[in-house]
Design an enzyme around this catalytic site. Structure first.
Site, PDB file in Angstrom:
ATOM      1  N   PRO A 153       0.771  -1.374  -0.226  1.00 11.01           N
ATOM      2  CA  PRO A 153       0.114  -0.131  -0.093  1.00 11.01           C
ATOM      3  C   PRO A 153       0.801   1.146  -0.142  1.00 11.01           C
ATOM      4  O   PRO A 153       2.068   1.231   0.241  1.00 11.01           O
ATOM      5  CB  PRO A 153      -0.853  -0.180   1.271  1.00 11.01           C
ATOM      6  CG  PRO A 153       0.177  -0.921   2.039  1.00 11.01           C
ATOM      7  CD  PRO A 153       1.123  -1.802   1.377  1.00 11.01           C
ATOM      8  N   PRO A 179       5.250  -1.656  -5.451  1.00  6.96           N
ATOM      9  CA  PRO A 179       4.977  -0.680  -4.539  1.00  6.96           C
ATOM     10  C   PRO A 179       3.655   0.125  -5.224  1.00  6.96           C
ATOM     11  O   PRO A 179       3.075  -0.053  -6.663  1.00  6.96           O
ATOM     12  CB  PRO A 179       5.786   0.579  -4.609  1.00  6.96           C
ATOM     13  CG  PRO A 179       6.847   0.024  -5.937  1.00  6.96           C
ATOM     14  CD  PRO A 179       6.483  -1.416  -6.128  1.00  6.96           C
ATOM     15  N   ALA A 180       2.872   0.750  -4.682  1.00  2.87           N
ATOM     16  CA  ALA A 180       1.804   1.440  -4.866  1.00  2.87           C
ATOM     17  C   ALA A 180       2.380   2.690  -5.754  1.00  2.87           C
ATOM     18  O   ALA A 180       3.325   3.173  -5.537  1.00  2.87           O
ATOM     19  CB  ALA A 180       0.952   2.208  -3.992  1.00  2.87           C
ATOM     20  N   SER A 232      -6.097  -2.953   0.972  1.00  7.86           N
ATOM     21  CA  SER A 232      -7.806  -2.725   1.464  1.00  7.86           C
ATOM     22  C   SER A 232      -8.510  -4.173   1.300  1.00  7.86           C
ATOM     23  O   SER A 232      -8.054  -5.096   0.648  1.00  7.86           O
ATOM     24  CB  SER A 232      -8.514  -1.731   0.349  1.00  7.86           C
ATOM     25  OG  SER A 232      -8.307  -2.306  -0.981  1.00  7.86           O
ATOM     26  N   GLU A 253      -3.010  -9.019   4.477  1.00  7.01           N
ATOM     27  CA  GLU A 253      -2.906  -7.969   5.683  1.00  7.01           C
ATOM     28  C   GLU A 253      -3.778  -6.526   5.175  1.00  7.01           C
ATOM     29  O   GLU A 253      -3.507  -5.669   4.443  1.00  7.01           O
ATOM     30  CB  GLU A 253      -1.494  -7.286   5.903  1.00  7.01           C
ATOM     31  CG  GLU A 253      -0.519  -8.439   6.413  1.00  7.01           C
ATOM     32  CD  GLU A 253      -0.815  -8.875   7.766  1.00  7.01           C
ATOM     33  OE1 GLU A 253      -1.819  -8.437   8.371  1.00  7.01           O
ATOM     34  OE2 GLU A 253      -0.309  -9.880   7.944  1.00  7.01           O
ATOM     35  N   CYS A 287      -3.559   1.375   9.170  1.00  8.86           N
ATOM     36  CA  CYS A 287      -4.539   0.022   9.427  1.00  8.86           C
ATOM     37  C   CYS A 287      -4.698  -0.081  10.647  1.00  8.86           C
ATOM     38  O   CYS A 287      -5.703  -0.583  11.235  1.00  8.86           O
ATOM     39  CB  CYS A 287      -3.763  -0.925   8.986  1.00  8.86           C
ATOM     40  SG  CYS A 287      -2.255  -1.573   9.463  1.00  8.86           S
ATOM     41  N   LYS A 333      -9.308  11.854  -3.817  1.00  7.07           N
ATOM     42  CA  LYS A 333     -10.106  10.601  -3.610  1.00  7.07           C
ATOM     43  C   LYS A 333     -10.139  10.333  -2.050  1.00  7.07           C
ATOM     44  O   LYS A 333     -11.228  10.416  -1.550  1.00  7.07           O
ATOM     45  CB  LYS A 333      -9.653   9.666  -4.424  1.00  7.07           C
ATOM     46  CG  LYS A 333     -10.577   8.354  -4.457  1.00  7.07           C
ATOM     47  CD  LYS A 333     -10.143   7.203  -5.459  1.00  7.07           C
ATOM     48  CE  LYS A 333     -10.745   5.959  -5.120  1.00  7.07           C
ATOM     49  NZ  LYS A 333     -10.047   5.034  -4.349  1.00  7.07           N
ATOM     50  N   GLN A 334      -9.010  10.362  -1.648  1.00  5.89           N
ATOM     51  CA  GLN A 334      -8.849  10.057  -0.138  1.00  5.89           C
ATOM     52  C   GLN A 334      -9.817  11.246   0.778  1.00  5.89           C
ATOM     53  O   GLN A 334     -10.358  10.951   1.769  1.00  5.89           O
ATOM     54  CB  GLN A 334      -7.514   9.631   0.447  1.00  5.89           C
ATOM     55  CG  GLN A 334      -7.408   9.066   1.780  1.00  5.89           C
ATOM     56  CD  GLN A 334      -8.004   7.728   1.921  1.00  5.89           C
ATOM     57  OE1 GLN A 334      -8.340   7.236   1.090  1.00  5.89           O
ATOM     58  NE2 GLN A 334      -8.292   7.231   2.987  1.00  5.89           N
ATOM     59  N   GLU A 384     -13.850   1.298   7.935  1.00  2.62           N
ATOM     60  CA  GLU A 384     -12.508   2.147   8.169  1.00  2.62           C
ATOM     61  C   GLU A 384     -12.407   3.287   7.180  1.00  2.62           C
ATOM     62  O   GLU A 384     -12.921   3.364   6.144  1.00  2.62           O
ATOM     63  CB  GLU A 384     -11.550   1.196   7.308  1.00  2.62           C
ATOM     64  CG  GLU A 384     -10.068   1.565   7.634  1.00  2.62           C
ATOM     65  CD  GLU A 384      -9.135   0.567   7.243  1.00  2.62           C
ATOM     66  OE1 GLU A 384      -9.129   0.228   6.078  1.00  2.62           O
ATOM     67  OE2 GLU A 384      -8.020   0.481   7.737  1.00  2.62           O
TER      68      GLU A 384
HETATM   69  P1  NAD Z   1      -5.390  -0.574  -2.043  1.00  3.36           P
HETATM   70  O1  NAD Z   1      -6.039  -1.866  -1.881  1.00  3.36           O
HETATM   71  O2  NAD Z   1      -6.266   0.191  -2.795  1.00  3.36           O
HETATM   72  O3  NAD Z   1      -4.115  -0.730  -2.735  1.00  3.36           O
HETATM   73  C1  NAD Z   1      -2.944  -1.616  -2.114  1.00  3.36           C
HETATM   74  C2  NAD Z   1      -1.978  -2.297  -3.288  1.00  3.36           C
HETATM   75  O4  NAD Z   1      -2.734  -2.980  -4.103  1.00  3.36           O
HETATM   76  C3  NAD Z   1      -1.539  -1.118  -4.204  1.00  3.36           C
HETATM   77  O5  NAD Z   1      -0.228  -1.276  -4.645  1.00  3.36           O
HETATM   78  C4  NAD Z   1      -2.366  -1.230  -5.496  1.00  3.36           C
HETATM   79  O6  NAD Z   1      -1.714  -0.668  -6.661  1.00  3.36           O
HETATM   80  C5  NAD Z   1      -2.476  -2.625  -5.338  1.00  3.36           C
HETATM   81  N1  NAD Z   1      -3.770  -3.123  -6.203  1.00  3.36           N
HETATM   82  C6  NAD Z   1      -4.917  -2.466  -6.457  1.00  3.36           C
HETATM   83  N2  NAD Z   1      -5.913  -3.528  -7.355  1.00  3.36           N
HETATM   84  C7  NAD Z   1      -5.252  -4.421  -7.437  1.00  3.36           C
HETATM   85  C8  NAD Z   1      -5.394  -5.535  -8.296  1.00  3.36           C
HETATM   86  N3  NAD Z   1      -6.980  -6.000  -8.691  1.00  3.36           N
HETATM   87  N4  NAD Z   1      -4.549  -6.692  -8.119  1.00  3.36           N
HETATM   88  C9  NAD Z   1      -3.486  -6.440  -7.761  1.00  3.36           C
HETATM   89  N5  NAD Z   1      -3.060  -5.231  -6.934  1.00  3.36           N
HETATM   90  C10 NAD Z   1      -4.179  -4.352  -6.849  1.00  3.36           C
HETATM   91  O7  NAD Z   1      -4.750  -0.018  -0.654  1.00  3.36           O
HETATM   92  P2  NAD Z   1      -4.306   1.469  -0.385  1.00  3.36           P
HETATM   93  O8  NAD Z   1      -5.488   2.422  -0.527  1.00  3.36           O
HETATM   94  O9  NAD Z   1      -2.849   1.292  -1.060  1.00  3.36           O
HETATM   95  O10 NAD Z   1      -3.855   1.085   1.404  1.00  3.36           O
HETATM   96  C11 NAD Z   1      -4.876   1.206   2.151  1.00  3.36           C
HETATM   97  C12 NAD Z   1      -5.376  -0.004   2.973  1.00  3.36           C
HETATM   98  O11 NAD Z   1      -4.391  -0.921   3.320  1.00  3.36           O
HETATM   99  C13 NAD Z   1      -6.347   0.042   4.076  1.00  3.36           C
HETATM  100  O12 NAD Z   1      -7.345  -0.422   4.077  1.00  3.36           O
HETATM  101  C14 NAD Z   1      -5.349  -0.203   5.022  1.00  3.36           C
HETATM  102  O13 NAD Z   1      -5.946  -0.428   6.432  1.00  3.36           O
HETATM  103  C15 NAD Z   1      -4.542  -1.303   4.558  1.00  3.36           C
HETATM  104  N6  NAD Z   1      -3.343  -1.328   5.140  1.00  3.36           N
HETATM  105  C16 NAD Z   1      -3.363  -2.634   5.920  1.00  3.36           C
HETATM  106  C17 NAD Z   1      -2.097  -2.902   6.873  1.00  3.36           C
HETATM  107  C18 NAD Z   1      -1.922  -4.230   7.572  1.00  3.36           C
HETATM  108  O14 NAD Z   1      -0.841  -4.346   7.985  1.00  3.36           O
HETATM  109  N7  NAD Z   1      -2.974  -4.785   7.803  1.00  3.36           N
HETATM  110  C19 NAD Z   1      -1.077  -1.989   6.621  1.00  3.36           C
HETATM  111  C20 NAD Z   1      -1.048  -0.799   5.690  1.00  3.36           C
HETATM  112  C21 NAD Z   1      -2.365  -0.598   5.037  1.00  3.36           C
END
Ligand code: NAD
Length: 480
Positions: A153, A179-180, A232, A253, A287, A333-334, A384
């Protein structure tokens, strides 16, 4: 040092095969930070191929050698701590002191913890009994699974990258990291340091790109043996569905809606300060953000006053200004999501004690926000928000506090505040959460574990659990 503007595949710095790029901008003021290659599935394929080739030798290298290299990487991260903190602060918009003093030290500790494991992985030895009349001796070994696909993320890129790199590499796996797109720069700097540390080509690869194409290609690539995803719940579910189709192991996670349970014997001022760190650090984009503040009714007003004062004391500003204690959200967006939840809280009848939208200007700033009079069935208590919004819910008894804490789709973490040590243990035992802190909080200790169930994910990172999830146990039986 200027940010890295290539991607890292097979030990070399490359442009995307189709030449595409994307801009990384600081969300706090829109300033341009770097232009980075936008990986496509063809680049991902090259990265997986490089990681597969590297796996042949890396997995067979003596564990001690892998440990030496991971320790060297930790030393270099420590050397460059200011550079990495700056990159992370700028690309996310968070105050620079946070990655400098919290996330990057956690990344270093994680690399060192796993470096120590590199020559200590062992199996079990099982003497006898006989096998159909013949004596036998069985033992087990731990075998690295292969190439790990890691999806990150944007909210804590350095720390989460280290959580994924360290256990994978220590057991002999190689890794491809996506990475994102919002935050690739600190992770690309880690790759630069991995190269300098002398990690063999292909052991660590970084391909920045969009989730829907390169992320999706990573999830489905036949060369990937295990997936580790932080993000997410929505995307986590999609990945789990695809992984199930491929019978591919996956660690997820995901999100959180952590309860902070504050009993009547807690010190109000110091607890409010700690709780404010838990929900307002990193603009609440964490998170483990303690977003559901469960307070004993007898101290509710005093606590809300104290927490609101903490909120109002935060200084919104540029991530690199020393006085800044609250940065910008990551994107428009956020910002819309978080302010939408603030509107929702008001519409549902919660009381806005302080906070809300920041005055118009560049960046996506939201003031630290405290709602009181929240009911656990309101959306601001159930979903969340991933922003600096605290929902205060009053309770009367210990049983009610536990029931409220557990009445959630999430179960990542929880905090308990009390001077009664027996109550601390008792409640910690009954709260459904992967990690519980009593009278404190912070980043996870790499020796323990991190993860939750239900909407918070599947599996555990960190600790011995991550060594196990990157290996399979193999049984060898010798008939004597
Ligand atoms: P996100 O799910 O939008 O994106 C996370 C990653 O997934 C990014 O690299 C994105 O490019 C990739 N992704 C998106 N669509 C995909 C697909 N179809 N296939 C494969 N990869 C894809 O999340 P975000 O907005 O970057 O992060 C926020 C979320 O992350 C929150 O829900 C937060 O709670 C969670 N988070 C959890 C932890 C933990 O340890 N549990 C830690 C940090 C963040």
């Amino acid at each position: 040092m200027s940010p890295q503007s290539k991607m890292f595949i097979g030990g070399s710095w490359r442009d995307a095969q189709d030449g595409r790029t994307f801009e990384v901008r600081c969300p706090a003021d829109g300033s341009h930070l770097a232009t980075v290659p936008l990986a496509a599935p063809a680049d991902l394929h090259a990265a997986v191929e490089a990681a597969s080739n590297a796996f042949q030798t890396w997995s067979k290298a003596p564990g001690r050698e892998r440990g030496v290299l991971l320790n060297r990487l930790a030393d270099l991260v420590e050397r460059d701590i200011e550079i990495i903190a700056r990159l992370e602060a700028l690309e996310i918009g968070r105050p620079v002191a946070e990655p400098r003093h919290v996330d990057i030290p956690s990344a270093i500790a994680t690399l060192r913890y796993y470096a120590g494991w590199a020559d200590k992985l062992d199996g079990r030895s099982l003497a006898g009994p006989d096998h159909f009349g013949r004596p036998a001796h069985s033992y087990t070994t731990r075998v690295p699974v292969g190439v790990v696909g890691a999806i990150l993320p944007w909210n804590a890129p350095t720390m989460i990258a280290a959580w994924k790199i360290a256990p994978a590499l220590t057991v002999g796996c190689t890794i491809v990291i996506k990475p994102a797109v919002e935050a690739p720069l600190a992770v690309l700097h880690l790759a630069r340091l991995a190269e300098e540390a002398g990690l063999p080509a292909g052991v660590l690869n970084v391909v920045p790109g969009h989730g829907q194409d390169v992320g999706n290609a990573l999830v489905q690539h036949p060369g990937i043996a295990k997936l580790t995803f932080t993000g997410s719940p929505h995307v986590g579910k999609e990945i789990a569905r695809k992984a199930a189709e491929l019978l591919r192991p996956v660690t997820l996670e995901l999100g959180g809606k952590a309860p902070q349970i504050i009993f009547e014997d807690a010190d109000i001022e110091s607890t409010a300060f700690a709780v404010s760190l838990g929900i307002f650090s990193n603009q609440g984009e964490i998170c483990a953000a303690g977003s559901r503040i469960l307070v004993h009714r007898s101290i509710e007003r005093a606590f809300v006053r104290s927490l609101s004062a903490q909120a109002e004391g935060r200084v919104l500003g540029n991530p690199l200004d020393v006085g800044t204690t609250m940065g910008s959200l990551i994107s428009r967006k956020q910002y819309d999501t978080v302010t939408g939840y603030i509107d929702q809280g008001l519409a549902e009848g919660a009381v806005l004690e302080t906070g809300g939208r920041a005055p118009e200007g560049p960046g996506f700033f939201v003031r630290p926000t405290v709602f009181s009079g929240v009911k656990n069935d309101m959306r601001i208590a159930r979903e969340e928000i991933f922003g600096p919004v605290a929902a205060v819910i009053a309770f009367d008894t210990e049983e009610e506090a536990i029931a409220l804490a557990n009445d959630s789709a999430y179960s990542l973490s929880a905090n308990i505040w009390t001077r009664d040590i027996s109550r601390g243990h008792r409640v910690a035992d009954q709260v459904r959460a992967g990690s519980v802190w009593v009278n404190g909080g912070g980043t996870p200790d790499p020796r323990t574990v991190w993860g939750g169930d239900n909407m918070s994910g599947i599996g555990r990172e960190l600790g011995v659990a991550a060594l196990h999830s990157h290996t399979v146990e193999k049984a060898i039986t010798i008939l004597l």
